[in-house]
Design a protein around this motif. Structure first.
Motif, PDB file in Angstrom:
ATOM      1  N   LYS A 145     -13.853   2.542  80.065  1.00 52.42           N
ATOM      2  CA  LYS A 145     -14.493   2.766  78.768  1.00 52.42           C
ATOM      3  C   LYS A 145     -15.824   2.028  78.636  1.00 52.42           C
ATOM      4  O   LYS A 145     -16.815   2.601  78.170  1.00 52.42           O
ATOM      5  CB  LYS A 145     -13.541   2.383  77.640  1.00 52.42           C
ATOM      6  CG  LYS A 145     -12.365   3.343  77.511  1.00 52.42           C
ATOM      7  CD  LYS A 145     -11.381   2.881  76.450  1.00 52.42           C
ATOM      8  CE  LYS A 145     -10.200   3.847  76.383  1.00 52.42           C
ATOM      9  NZ  LYS A 145      -9.157   3.386  75.446  1.00 52.42           N
ATOM     10  N   ASP A 146     -15.861   0.763  79.026  1.00 53.71           N
ATOM     11  CA  ASP A 146     -17.116   0.013  78.942  1.00 53.71           C
ATOM     12  C   ASP A 146     -18.190   0.649  79.816  1.00 53.71           C
ATOM     13  O   ASP A 146     -19.355   0.761  79.412  1.00 53.71           O
ATOM     14  CB  ASP A 146     -16.890  -1.438  79.384  1.00 53.71           C
ATOM     15  CG  ASP A 146     -16.407  -2.316  78.243  1.00 53.71           C
ATOM     16  OD1 ASP A 146     -16.734  -2.008  77.080  1.00 53.71           O
ATOM     17  OD2 ASP A 146     -15.714  -3.306  78.509  1.00 53.71           O
ATOM     18  N   HIS A 147     -17.798   1.052  81.021  1.00 53.82           N
ATOM     19  CA  HIS A 147     -18.757   1.654  81.950  1.00 53.82           C
ATOM     20  C   HIS A 147     -19.313   2.951  81.384  1.00 53.82           C
ATOM     21  O   HIS A 147     -20.526   3.206  81.447  1.00 53.82           O
ATOM     22  CB  HIS A 147     -18.068   1.900  83.301  1.00 53.82           C
ATOM     23  CG  HIS A 147     -18.998   2.333  84.382  1.00 53.82           C
ATOM     24  ND1 HIS A 147     -18.558   2.683  85.642  1.00 53.82           N
ATOM     25  CD2 HIS A 147     -20.353   2.497  84.415  1.00 53.82           C
ATOM     26  CE1 HIS A 147     -19.594   3.025  86.387  1.00 53.82           C
ATOM     27  NE2 HIS A 147     -20.693   2.927  85.663  1.00 53.82           N
ATOM     28  N   THR A 149     -19.545   3.831  78.247  1.00 60.19           N
ATOM     29  CA  THR A 149     -20.417   3.532  77.108  1.00 60.19           C
ATOM     30  C   THR A 149     -21.753   2.949  77.561  1.00 60.19           C
ATOM     31  O   THR A 149     -22.820   3.394  77.124  1.00 60.19           O
ATOM     32  CB  THR A 149     -19.727   2.553  76.155  1.00 60.19           C
ATOM     33  OG1 THR A 149     -18.484   3.100  75.721  1.00 60.19           O
ATOM     34  CG2 THR A 149     -20.593   2.269  74.939  1.00 60.19           C
ATOM     35  N   SER A 150     -21.694   1.965  78.452  1.00 56.20           N
ATOM     36  CA  SER A 150     -22.925   1.293  78.882  1.00 56.20           C
ATOM     37  C   SER A 150     -23.833   2.206  79.690  1.00 56.20           C
ATOM     38  O   SER A 150     -25.044   1.974  79.770  1.00 56.20           O
ATOM     39  CB  SER A 150     -22.577   0.044  79.687  1.00 56.20           C
ATOM     40  OG  SER A 150     -21.896   0.381  80.884  1.00 56.20           O
ATOM     41  N   LEU A 182     -12.309   0.891  71.509  1.00 55.66           N
ATOM     42  CA  LEU A 182     -12.941  -0.414  71.653  1.00 55.66           C
ATOM     43  C   LEU A 182     -13.690  -0.687  70.351  1.00 55.66           C
ATOM     44  O   LEU A 182     -14.602   0.058  69.984  1.00 55.66           O
ATOM     45  CB  LEU A 182     -13.909  -0.427  72.827  1.00 55.66           C
ATOM     46  CG  LEU A 182     -13.317  -0.194  74.226  1.00 55.66           C
ATOM     47  CD1 LEU A 182     -14.426  -0.221  75.274  1.00 55.66           C
ATOM     48  CD2 LEU A 182     -12.247  -1.215  74.548  1.00 55.66           C
ATOM     49  N   ASN A 185     -17.408  -0.341  69.841  1.00 55.53           N
ATOM     50  CA  ASN A 185     -18.032   0.984  69.951  1.00 55.53           C
ATOM     51  C   ASN A 185     -18.027   1.759  68.642  1.00 55.53           C
ATOM     52  O   ASN A 185     -18.756   2.752  68.516  1.00 55.53           O
ATOM     53  CB  ASN A 185     -17.320   1.816  71.012  1.00 55.53           C
ATOM     54  CG  ASN A 185     -17.646   1.371  72.428  1.00 55.53           C
ATOM     55  OD1 ASN A 185     -18.644   0.682  72.651  1.00 55.53           O
ATOM     56  ND2 ASN A 185     -16.809   1.756  73.378  1.00 55.53           N
TER      57      ASN A 185
END
Length: 341
Positions: A145-147, A149-150, A182, A185
């Motif tokens: 998820k972080d990847h 989004t970033s 998250l 987000n």
């Protein structure tokens, strides 16, 4: 799907010597929002025989181990100058990520996320749809998820939510939902313009689109700023219409979203103007036990600090079913005292 508990602000009034209070919405919300997972679109039919064999082996967990070289081959296909090759690779990645959780990590580690996001920006609607759907399936893995989004997925997903095929819109809503799990987000997604697009899907989409939109809105509207965006986007009209349509199987979802919004004073005039009071009273009268309790909690929140709204609710005939709810029904309902109008 995981959802947070919802608690309305305790309210209290008296009517005919009875108390109506502590009507709350909490532990049942997760069961109302449980069907926005991996893509539910049909399987594809244009993969080569060899690739199909490898895909089948990797997805079912039988036979050979999944080859990292094969993943790299698919990633290179995403970056091809041929749209047909891009579509082929995106479809195969979508299937691999859909059916086997460990593949989601391998695919992300192989560098598939950035080229997939590029596909979401494509003017070819089918290619856009394949990119959206692959990103959705990769987003089911918390590690990704972080990847996602970033790497800049949110704005392209919102664009697909506005302009894509019906499947792209539905899967974009689900992907945004997954990313919104998250907390950091939620504000980013709200600022991206997702809320009006989700409200539009809630009003004009098919049944699956409406369900996916309501689920995403439920999660995003835990933030006050997103509640305000939803109210400004005209969410009350579709919510009330869906709550009034028992045949659409959207009553619970719509009521839970409404229960979040009505905590804001700004939401209450729109609820009344769109004819929400008679719909809520009908739910208290003839809905399921859960629907009765949600509707009662919303009505009590609506009437907090407003004699005008109390009068409107009373005139609509809400008192007898509210009294009946306080005296019977579920164990939770029997424990509630009435605080009336």
């Amino acid at each position: 799907m995981e959802t947070e508990n919802i608690q309305t602000t305790p309210t209290g009034f008296t009517y005919l010597g009875m108390n109506f209070s502590d009507l709350s919405i909490n532990d049942n919300s997760s069961s109302a929002f449980s069907d926005c997972n991996s893509d539910r679109s049909g399987e594809f039919s244009c993969a080569s025989s060899e690739n199909r064999r490898k895909l089948w082996l990797s997805c079912t967990g039988t036979g050979d181990d999944f080859s990292e070289d094969f993943i790299q081959q698919l990633v290179r296909g995403l970056e091809s100058s041929s749209i047909d090759e891009q579509k082929q690779a995106a479809m195969e990645i979508r299937l691999l990520a859909k059916n086997k959780p460990e593949n989601r990590v391998k695919i992300a580690q192989a560098g598939a996320i950035k080229p997939l996001i590029s596909l979401i920006n494509s003017s070819d609607l089918q290619l856009q749809e394949y990119g959206v759907t692959a990103i959705l399936n990769l987003s089911l893995c918390d590690e990704n998820k972080d990847h996602i989004t970033s790497t800049g997925a949110i704005k392209p997903l919102v664009r697909a939510l506005r302009t894509g095929t019906s499947t792209a819109k539905e899967n974009s809503a689900c992907a945004l939902l997954r990313l919104s799990q998250l907390d950091e987000n939620k504000s980013l997604i709200g600022r991206s313009g997702a809320i009006p697009a989700l409200v539009d899907l809630l009003e004009n989409g098919g049944l699956r689109g409406k369900k996916d939109a309501s689920t995403a809105l439920y999660t995003l509207c835990s933030l006050k700023e997103n509640k305000m965006r939803a109210i400004g986007a005209g969410i009350m009209k579709p919510l009330i219409e869906l709550m009034a349509d028992f045949g659409a199987n959207m009553v619970d979802k719509s009521a839970y979203v409404l229960s979040l919004l009505v905590t804001l004073p700004e939401a209450r005039p729109a609820l009344v103007e769109e004819g929400g009071i008679p719909v809520l009273v009908e739910l208290v009268e003839v809905g399921s036990h859960r629907q009765k309790e949600i509707a009662a909690a919303i009505l009590l929140q609506l009437c907090e600090d407003s004699g005008v709204y109390r009068t409107l609710v009373g005139r609509e005939g809400a008192i007898p079913p509210l009294v009946a709810l306080s005296q019977s029904g579920t164990s939770r309902a029997r424990k509630k005292k009435c605080k009336g109008f």
